[in-house]
Design a protein around this motif. Sequence first.
Motif, PDB file in Angstrom:
ATOM      1  N   ARG A   1       1.545  -1.590  -0.118  1.00  0.00           N
ATOM      2  CA  ARG A   1      -0.217   0.149  -0.185  1.00  0.00           C
ATOM      3  C   ARG A   1       1.035   1.612  -0.230  1.00  0.00           C
ATOM      4  NH1 ARG A   1      -1.178  -3.330   3.330  1.00  0.00           N
ATOM      5  NH2 ARG A   1      -0.399  -1.963   5.240  1.00  0.00           N
ATOM      6  N   PRO A   2       1.260   1.765  -1.202  1.00  0.00           N
ATOM      7  CA  PRO A   2       1.932   2.799  -1.496  1.00  0.00           C
ATOM      8  C   PRO A   2       0.949   3.554  -0.236  1.00  0.00           C
ATOM      9  CG  PRO A   2       0.884   2.881  -3.210  1.00  0.00           C
ATOM     10  CD  PRO A   2       0.080   1.067  -2.450  1.00  0.00           C
ATOM     11  N   TYR A   3       1.976   5.372  -0.501  1.00  0.00           N
ATOM     12  CA  TYR A   3       0.836   6.867  -0.216  1.00  0.00           C
ATOM     13  C   TYR A   3       1.822   8.058  -0.249  1.00  0.00           C
ATOM     14  CZ  TYR A   3       3.895   6.281   3.911  1.00  0.00           C
ATOM     15  OH  TYR A   3       5.503   6.073   5.072  1.00  0.00           O
ATOM     16  N   ILE A   4       0.925   9.074  -0.472  1.00  0.00           N
ATOM     17  CA  ILE A   4       1.911  10.694  -0.715  1.00  0.00           C
ATOM     18  C   ILE A   4       1.561  10.962   0.409  1.00  0.00           C
ATOM     19  CG2 ILE A   4       2.446   9.896  -2.959  1.00  0.00           C
ATOM     20  CD1 ILE A   4       0.399  11.601  -3.975  1.00  0.00           C
ATOM     21  N   GLY A   5       2.329  12.643   1.101  1.00  0.00           N
ATOM     22  CA  GLY A   5       1.622  12.656   1.559  1.00  0.00           C
ATOM     23  C   GLY A   5       2.679  14.571   1.409  1.00  0.00           C
ATOM     24  N   ALA A   6       1.594  14.765   2.584  1.00  0.00           N
ATOM     25  CA  ALA A   6       1.965  16.709   2.057  1.00  0.00           C
ATOM     26  C   ALA A   6       1.724  17.638   3.881  1.00  0.00           C
ATOM     27  CB  ALA A   6       1.597  17.244   0.972  1.00  0.00           C
ATOM     28  N   GLY A   7       2.722  18.926   4.627  1.00  0.00           N
ATOM     29  CA  GLY A   7       1.761  18.942   5.676  1.00  0.00           C
ATOM     30  C   GLY A   7       2.998  19.954   6.008  1.00  0.00           C
ATOM     31  N   VAL A   8       3.587  20.083   7.459  1.00  0.00           N
ATOM     32  CA  VAL A   8       3.497  21.448   8.216  1.00  0.00           C
ATOM     33  C   VAL A   8       5.070  21.216   8.778  1.00  0.00           C
ATOM     34  CG1 VAL A   8       2.402  23.055   7.722  1.00  0.00           C
ATOM     35  CG2 VAL A   8       1.778  21.920   9.461  1.00  0.00           C
ATOM     36  N   ASN A   9       5.777  21.164   9.484  1.00  0.00           N
ATOM     37  CA  ASN A   9       6.956  21.000  10.402  1.00  0.00           C
ATOM     38  C   ASN A   9       7.489  22.731  11.128  1.00  0.00           C
ATOM     39  OD1 ASN A   9      10.330  21.594  10.361  1.00  0.00           O
ATOM     40  ND2 ASN A   9       9.707  20.188  11.121  1.00  0.00           N
ATOM     41  N   TYR A  10       7.970  21.984  12.704  1.00  0.00           N
ATOM     42  CA  TYR A  10       8.116  23.242  12.904  1.00  0.00           C
ATOM     43  C   TYR A  10       9.072  22.344  13.606  1.00  0.00           C
ATOM     44  CZ  TYR A  10       8.849  26.148  17.154  1.00  0.00           C
ATOM     45  OH  TYR A  10      10.037  26.829  18.512  1.00  0.00           O
ATOM     46  N   THR A  11      10.613  23.181  13.521  1.00  0.00           N
ATOM     47  CA  THR A  11      11.594  22.616  14.432  1.00  0.00           C
ATOM     48  C   THR A  11      13.367  23.366  14.524  1.00  0.00           C
ATOM     49  OG1 THR A  11      12.367  21.676  11.785  1.00  0.00           O
ATOM     50  CG2 THR A  11      14.647  22.126  13.387  1.00  0.00           C
TER      51      THR A  11
END
Length: 222
Positions: A126-136
């Motif tokens: 089961r492949p997947y793709i994603g996008a989002g946000v980051n706080y470092t």
Amino acid sequence: MTNPRFTAAAALAMVACMVAPQAWAKQGDVLLRARAIMVAPNEKSSAILPAFPGEQVKVNNSVMPEVDVTYMATDHIGFELIAATTKHSASGISGTTGSLGKLASTWVLPPTLTMQYHPIVDGHVRPYIGAGVNYTLFYSEKPSAALVAAVGPTKVHMSSSFGLAAQAGVDIDLSEKMFLNFDIKYIGIDTNARLNTTAAGVQRVKIDLDPIVVGVGIGMRL
């Protein structure tokens, strides 16, 4: 005429596919993964100013464990939050700072939230793709012994960062609840580093880290 052996083999294969344990996720499921990750910065550095206008820094790779959790909001849409921390060193590339080697080190805490699309609901792969946000968040910043020997006691501060993230991966069934996971992310991270030195005053350098994060691990459907 159809070969009886072929027909029997095909029937057995179909039955095997139907009864083979699968760990696919459905709406409301929680997927817990433990990965080993390599964080490889794709850094771009400004000059070290004002004292070293022709010199830049590089940042090393780091390998550490990571834990992440995904909540399946629908059969196809999941939200993943990763938790990991890695240690990195910044080193001079050339000139005076290059001769010192490592200039400073820091721990990096980059919680990242992505929204994933899972196109295949009930497959063994089961492949997947994603996008989002980051706080470092950068913490426990320390000067190197070589830098302190050259310019005296030094305080290092690195600013926090907000950025975007992109992701692709695949889950491969091992049992009814367990699966193997491969994952790759791009995370936008940048920081402004400030070195308060005794002998050279305040030096500043901007670093765009923008790492590629490659992970492999084991997951469980809860």
